[in-house]
Design an enzyme around this catalytic site. Sequence first.
Site, mmCIF file in Angstrom:
data_model
loop_
_atom_site.group_PDB
_atom_site.id
_atom_site.type_symbol
_atom_site.label_atom_id
_atom_site.label_comp_id
_atom_site.label_asym_id
_atom_site.label_seq_id
_atom_site.Cartn_x
_atom_site.Cartn_y
_atom_site.Cartn_z
ATOM 1 N N ASP A 2 -9.677 17.782 -14.324
ATOM 2 C CA ASP A 2 -9.963 16.389 -14.684
ATOM 3 C C ASP A 2 -9.695 16.267 -16.174
ATOM 4 O O ASP A 2 -10.455 16.779 -17.000
ATOM 5 C CB ASP A 2 -11.422 16.054 -14.341
ATOM 6 C CG ASP A 2 -11.786 14.599 -14.654
ATOM 7 O OD1 ASP A 2 -11.129 14.002 -15.535
ATOM 8 O OD2 ASP A 2 -12.726 14.072 -14.036
ATOM 9 N N TYR B 54 -18.844 15.352 -14.317
ATOM 10 C CA TYR B 54 -19.069 13.905 -14.314
ATOM 11 C C TYR B 54 -20.015 13.565 -13.144
ATOM 12 O O TYR B 54 -19.799 14.025 -12.014
ATOM 13 C CB TYR B 54 -17.738 13.178 -14.158
ATOM 14 C CG TYR B 54 -17.896 11.679 -14.059
ATOM 15 C CD1 TYR B 54 -18.234 10.925 -15.168
ATOM 16 C CD2 TYR B 54 -17.756 11.023 -12.843
ATOM 17 C CE1 TYR B 54 -18.418 9.555 -15.077
ATOM 18 C CE2 TYR B 54 -17.924 9.652 -12.739
ATOM 19 C CZ TYR B 54 -18.254 8.931 -13.870
ATOM 20 O OH TYR B 54 -18.435 7.577 -13.772
ATOM 21 N N LYS C 192 -10.711 5.158 -18.790
ATOM 22 C CA LYS C 192 -11.197 5.609 -20.086
ATOM 23 C C LYS C 192 -10.083 5.558 -21.137
ATOM 24 O O LYS C 192 -9.590 4.490 -21.423
ATOM 25 C CB LYS C 192 -11.810 7.002 -19.933
ATOM 26 C CG LYS C 192 -12.724 7.150 -18.695
ATOM 27 C CD LYS C 192 -13.973 6.299 -18.749
ATOM 28 C CE LYS C 192 -14.735 6.236 -17.431
ATOM 29 N NZ LYS C 192 -15.091 7.532 -16.845
ATOM 30 N N ARG D 259 0.842 -1.206 0.000
ATOM 31 C CA ARG D 259 0.000 0.000 0.000
ATOM 32 C C ARG D 259 0.872 1.249 0.000
ATOM 33 O O ARG D 259 0.596 2.231 -0.676
ATOM 34 C CB ARG D 259 -0.946 0.002 1.224
ATOM 35 C CG ARG D 259 -1.626 1.340 1.459
ATOM 36 C CD ARG D 259 -2.865 1.278 2.339
ATOM 37 N NE ARG D 259 -2.729 0.397 3.481
ATOM 38 C CZ ARG D 259 -2.005 0.642 4.575
ATOM 39 N NH1 ARG D 259 -1.336 1.771 4.688
ATOM 40 N NH2 ARG D 259 -1.933 -0.229 5.559
HETATM 41 C C1 LIG Z 1 -15.403 7.982 -15.563
HETATM 42 C C2 LIG Z 1 -15.029 9.323 -15.100
HETATM 43 C C3 LIG Z 1 -14.702 9.541 -13.760
HETATM 44 C C4 LIG Z 1 -14.750 8.447 -12.715
HETATM 45 O O1 LIG Z 1 -13.819 7.446 -12.960
HETATM 46 P P1 LIG Z 1 -13.999 5.883 -12.570
HETATM 47 O O2 LIG Z 1 -12.761 5.287 -13.088
HETATM 48 O O3 LIG Z 1 -15.245 5.402 -13.260
HETATM 49 O O4 LIG Z 1 -14.131 5.812 -11.098
HETATM 50 C C5 LIG Z 1 -14.299 10.819 -13.397
HETATM 51 N N1 LIG Z 1 -14.267 11.838 -14.298
HETATM 52 C C6 LIG Z 1 -14.598 11.661 -15.592
HETATM 53 C C7 LIG Z 1 -14.535 12.811 -16.531
HETATM 54 C C8 LIG Z 1 -14.992 10.398 -16.034
HETATM 55 O O5 LIG Z 1 -15.321 10.221 -17.324
#
Ligand SMILES: *Cc1c(COP(=O)(O)O)cnc(C)c1O
Length: 385
Positions: A170, A98, A195, A46
Amino acid sequence: MNLDTLLAQLGNRQDPVTGSVSAPVYRATTYAHPALGQSTGFDYTRTGNPTRTILERAIADLEGGARGFAFSSGMAAVHAVMQLFSPGDHLIFSNDLYGGTYRLVEKFLRKVGIEASYVDTSNLEEVQTAIQSQTRGLFVETPTNPTLKVADLQALGDLCKTHQLLYIVDNTFMTPYLQRPMQYGADIVVHSATKFLGGHNDVLAGLVVTKTEELGNDLYFIQNSIGSTLGPDDSWLLLRGMKTLALRMERHSKTASVLAQYLSGHPLIARVYYPGLELHPGYAVQKKQSSDFGGMLSFEVIHESMVPVILKQVRLITFAESLGGTETLITYPAVQTHADIPEKIREACGVTQRLLRLSVGLENAVDLQMDLENALTEAAQITSS
Ligand SMILES: *Cc1c(COP(=O)(O)O)cnc(C)c1O
């Protein structure tokens, strides 16, 4: 070094003993101490794992930051960043945020006394007006999900500097290959690596990069204390996916642009949201701050009744949540990704019942266009009869 070179070489020759070209996967949870008071640099997984460290170094280099951190999901990454704030702090967020981040803010941050405002971050004045004496941070998505509004990263960076706000971006939709927010002053970049970075719809992961060592130390303390770290196998899988990021982002962007053009001229489509269309209000800013327009686009059909037919009739395109993989996905944001956002706020952001979102994959553009054309024709016939 150029980013495509960095990407192609991720994890190469990290193990001096074997010269392994692929990053070795260290599954050990604990590491032997050479002697009392000594460490190899790894004690407990961890706290630090050699495979995860390779990934964390990689994302820091790609974003141009000091330190990188890998988490078990994008939400875990966002949650960790939010731990930098204290009760009484106020934060400003992009309003078509999101859905999961919105939920985290509303259900968890508010509970511990952190206040939040949601504004259109593509409108500098709106952001400026929302700043209060207690405002400590700005959290921006650009382009936003799902209406692809573009925020001016440099202008927001200047604003954050003036008001001493922690500037968080983000960068999930663009990835560092297309957009590097730290060049414009971002203090922290977060990713849902599930993603485009992972890119194959087969690994859940989140990443954070801090611009400074100091912020990195704070975030490291949070990561190790909360423990939502990414496992070694998933770290490897993410590194493996990222090696082809440059090629993928170029192709995603190219095909998305073809489909956006096609949909723009379609009589059954009321509106197309893609920052690569010259008519898109964020086109110039996007062009200035990013090297391409990305693989995400949304469109509004002329009648809500067409939506279920399209979702049923697409054959090549998959009706599913998420984005950024090799397979093209179609999503119904109002019902799927943005269900947690109240309808009034949702509609005000353009997330109507007629809006569909495409994550354009790596298939041939002609095949994708034909699939959409067939589904749209079918939808028009069924709805008119
Ligand atoms: C999918 C997504 C998240 C969250 O991510 P996870 O991997 O599903 O927990 C946060 N911000 C954006 C822009 C996303 O597309």
